[in-house]
Motif scaffolding. Structure first.
Motif, PDB file in Angstrom:
ATOM      1  N   LYS A  64      37.909  41.185  15.212  1.00 21.76           N
ATOM      2  CA  LYS A  64      36.766  42.036  14.892  1.00 21.76           C
ATOM      3  C   LYS A  64      36.046  41.475  13.679  1.00 21.76           C
ATOM      4  CE  LYS A  64      38.631  46.055  14.264  1.00 21.76           C
ATOM      5  NZ  LYS A  64      39.096  47.427  14.168  1.00 21.76           N
ATOM      6  N   PRO A  65      34.719  41.352  13.764  1.00 24.06           N
ATOM      7  CA  PRO A  65      33.981  40.945  12.569  1.00 24.06           C
ATOM      8  C   PRO A  65      34.196  41.972  11.463  1.00 24.06           C
ATOM      9  CG  PRO A  65      32.560  40.936  14.510  1.00 24.06           C
ATOM     10  CD  PRO A  65      33.862  41.587  14.909  1.00 24.06           C
ATOM     11  N   ALA A  66      34.406  41.485  10.260  1.00 26.03           N
ATOM     12  CA  ALA A  66      34.584  42.355   9.096  1.00 26.03           C
ATOM     13  C   ALA A  66      33.467  42.049   8.104  1.00 26.03           C
ATOM     14  CB  ALA A  66      35.954  42.102   8.477  1.00 26.03           C
ATOM     15  N   ALA A  67      33.419  42.788   7.021  1.00 22.56           N
ATOM     16  CA  ALA A  67      32.411  42.518   5.987  1.00 22.56           C
ATOM     17  C   ALA A  67      32.507  41.070   5.524  1.00 22.56           C
ATOM     18  CB  ALA A  67      32.603  43.471   4.820  1.00 22.56           C
ATOM     19  N   VAL A  68      33.724  40.561   5.485  1.00 24.43           N
ATOM     20  CA  VAL A  68      33.981  39.154   5.128  1.00 24.43           C
ATOM     21  C   VAL A  68      34.964  38.620   6.155  1.00 24.43           C
ATOM     22  CG1 VAL A  68      34.878  37.608   3.358  1.00 24.43           C
ATOM     23  CG2 VAL A  68      33.717  39.700   2.675  1.00 24.43           C
ATOM     24  N   GLY A  69      34.613  37.573   6.884  1.00 25.39           N
ATOM     25  CA  GLY A  69      35.526  36.972   7.847  1.00 25.39           C
ATOM     26  C   GLY A  69      35.760  37.861   9.056  1.00 25.39           C
ATOM     27  N   TYR A  70      36.958  37.743   9.612  1.00 29.12           N
ATOM     28  CA  TYR A  70      37.360  38.514  10.784  1.00 29.12           C
ATOM     29  C   TYR A  70      38.691  39.188  10.522  1.00 29.12           C
ATOM     30  CZ  TYR A  70      33.800  36.096  13.472  1.00 29.12           C
ATOM     31  OH  TYR A  70      32.611  35.628  13.933  1.00 29.12           O
ATOM     32  N   ASP A  71      38.886  40.329  11.179  1.00 27.80           N
ATOM     33  CA  ASP A  71      40.189  40.972  11.205  1.00 27.80           C
ATOM     34  C   ASP A  71      40.837  40.566  12.522  1.00 27.80           C
ATOM     35  OD1 ASP A  71      39.674  42.171   8.785  1.00 27.80           O
ATOM     36  OD2 ASP A  71      39.021  44.062   9.656  1.00 27.80           O
ATOM     37  N   ALA A  72      42.080  40.068  12.445  1.00 31.15           N
ATOM     38  CA  ALA A  72      42.701  39.434  13.603  1.00 31.15           C
ATOM     39  C   ALA A  72      44.008  40.095  14.017  1.00 31.15           C
ATOM     40  CB  ALA A  72      42.965  37.954  13.287  1.00 31.15           C
ATOM     41  N   GLY A  73      44.166  40.266  15.335  1.00 32.50           N
ATOM     42  CA  GLY A  73      45.441  40.613  15.936  1.00 32.50           C
ATOM     43  C   GLY A  73      45.904  42.044  15.756  1.00 32.50           C
ATOM     44  N   ILE A  74      47.218  42.232  15.931  1.00 30.20           N
ATOM     45  CA  ILE A  74      47.781  43.581  15.932  1.00 30.20           C
ATOM     46  C   ILE A  74      47.811  44.227  14.553  1.00 30.20           C
ATOM     47  CG2 ILE A  74      49.126  43.264  18.036  1.00 30.20           C
ATOM     48  CD1 ILE A  74      51.609  42.811  16.288  1.00 30.20           C
ATOM     49  N   PHE A  75      47.831  43.425  13.514  1.00 35.44           N
ATOM     50  CA  PHE A  75      47.791  43.959  12.150  1.00 35.44           C
ATOM     51  C   PHE A  75      46.395  43.884  11.545  1.00 35.44           C
ATOM     52  CE2 PHE A  75      52.352  43.173  12.394  1.00 35.44           C
ATOM     53  CZ  PHE A  75      52.885  44.228  11.686  1.00 35.44           C
ATOM     54  N   GLN A  76      45.443  43.280  12.267  1.00 33.92           N
ATOM     55  CA  GLN A  76      44.074  43.101  11.779  1.00 33.92           C
ATOM     56  C   GLN A  76      44.056  42.464  10.393  1.00 33.92           C
ATOM     57  OE1 GLN A  76      40.846  44.178  13.739  1.00 33.92           O
ATOM     58  NE2 GLN A  76      42.529  43.135  14.766  1.00 33.92           N
ATOM     59  N   VAL A  77      44.813  41.384  10.231  1.00 33.84           N
ATOM     60  CA  VAL A  77      44.840  40.629   8.975  1.00 33.84           C
ATOM     61  C   VAL A  77      43.476  39.970   8.800  1.00 33.84           C
ATOM     62  CG1 VAL A  77      45.892  38.661   7.777  1.00 33.84           C
ATOM     63  CG2 VAL A  77      47.330  40.251   9.068  1.00 33.84           C
ATOM     64  N   ASN A  78      42.868  40.137   7.636  1.00 29.49           N
ATOM     65  CA  ASN A  78      41.544  39.566   7.386  1.00 29.49           C
ATOM     66  C   ASN A  78      41.656  38.069   7.107  1.00 29.49           C
ATOM     67  OD1 ASN A  78      39.190  38.757   5.457  1.00 29.49           O
ATOM     68  ND2 ASN A  78      38.497  40.525   6.638  1.00 29.49           N
ATOM     69  N   THR A  79      40.909  37.290   7.873  1.00 30.06           N
ATOM     70  CA  THR A  79      41.004  35.831   7.785  1.00 30.06           C
ATOM     71  C   THR A  79      40.329  35.256   6.544  1.00 30.06           C
ATOM     72  OG1 THR A  79      39.013  35.600   9.134  1.00 30.06           O
ATOM     73  CG2 THR A  79      41.138  35.567  10.290  1.00 30.06           C
TER      74      THR A  79
END
Length: 173
Positions: A64-79
């Motif tokens: 998911k696009p985030a304010a900065v980078g992307y949130d990824a996977g099952i924990f939505q870790v911000n890249t």
């Protein structure tokens, strides 16, 4: 709590929340959370509650696009925010992502305390420190998810004990 209880509980949880995932992926997610909890000395129920808060249907490829980078996977870790973590490029791998999330959660608990602010800091450290409404709502959702996860652990423990004692019960009752 044993690894067997953890694996059984989280396998049931993931199968219930994501019945369309392959059984292999369901078990990979459960295993990833259990072993990250053990490696980082975090109760796996804490980690599993974050997965429900962040991605309740266990879509392992969710970006998911985030304010900065992307949130990824099952924990939505911000890249972007976590770009200094060496394994961030592998964030869509459940094992790597569980490890990254456990590191972030441990850091938050060290920095903000083992309390609602430490939990909400995963979503937004600044909002948590400011006692923002969204941070409080994040914690409230996480707490409900923690209680849901705890139910699966109680069921798994009861079922494994009954198997150990030779009783024949139907799983999940």
């Amino acid at each position: 709590m044993t690894i067997a209880v953890c694996l059984a509980a989280l396998s049931m949880l993931v199968a219930n929340r994501a019945p369309d995932l392959s059984v292999g992926m369901q078990h990979e997610i459960a295993k990833s959370i259990c072993y990250a909890g053990k490696a980082y000395k975090l109760n796996p129920r804490i980690l599993a509650a974050y997965t429900l808060n962040e991605n309740g249907n266990y879509n392992v490829s969710l970006l998911k696009p985030a304010a900065v980078g992307y949130d990824a996977g099952i924990f939505q870790v911000n890249t972007a925010i976590n770009r200094n973590m060496h394994l961030i490029r592998y964030a869509l791998n459940p094992s790597v992502e569980a490890s990254l999330a456990a590191q972030i959660i441990k850091r938050n608990f060290r920095e903000f305390g083992y309390n609602w602010i430490g939990v909400a800091a995963y979503w937004s450290p600044q909002n948590a420190l400011d006692h923002g409404r969204q941070a409080i709502a994040y914690f409230d959702r996480w707490h409900r998810h923690f209680l849901e996860v705890s139910h699966y652990f109680r069921v798994a423990e009861r079922e494994l004990q009954s198997i150990h004692h030779g009783k024949n019960t139907e799983i999940g009752k």
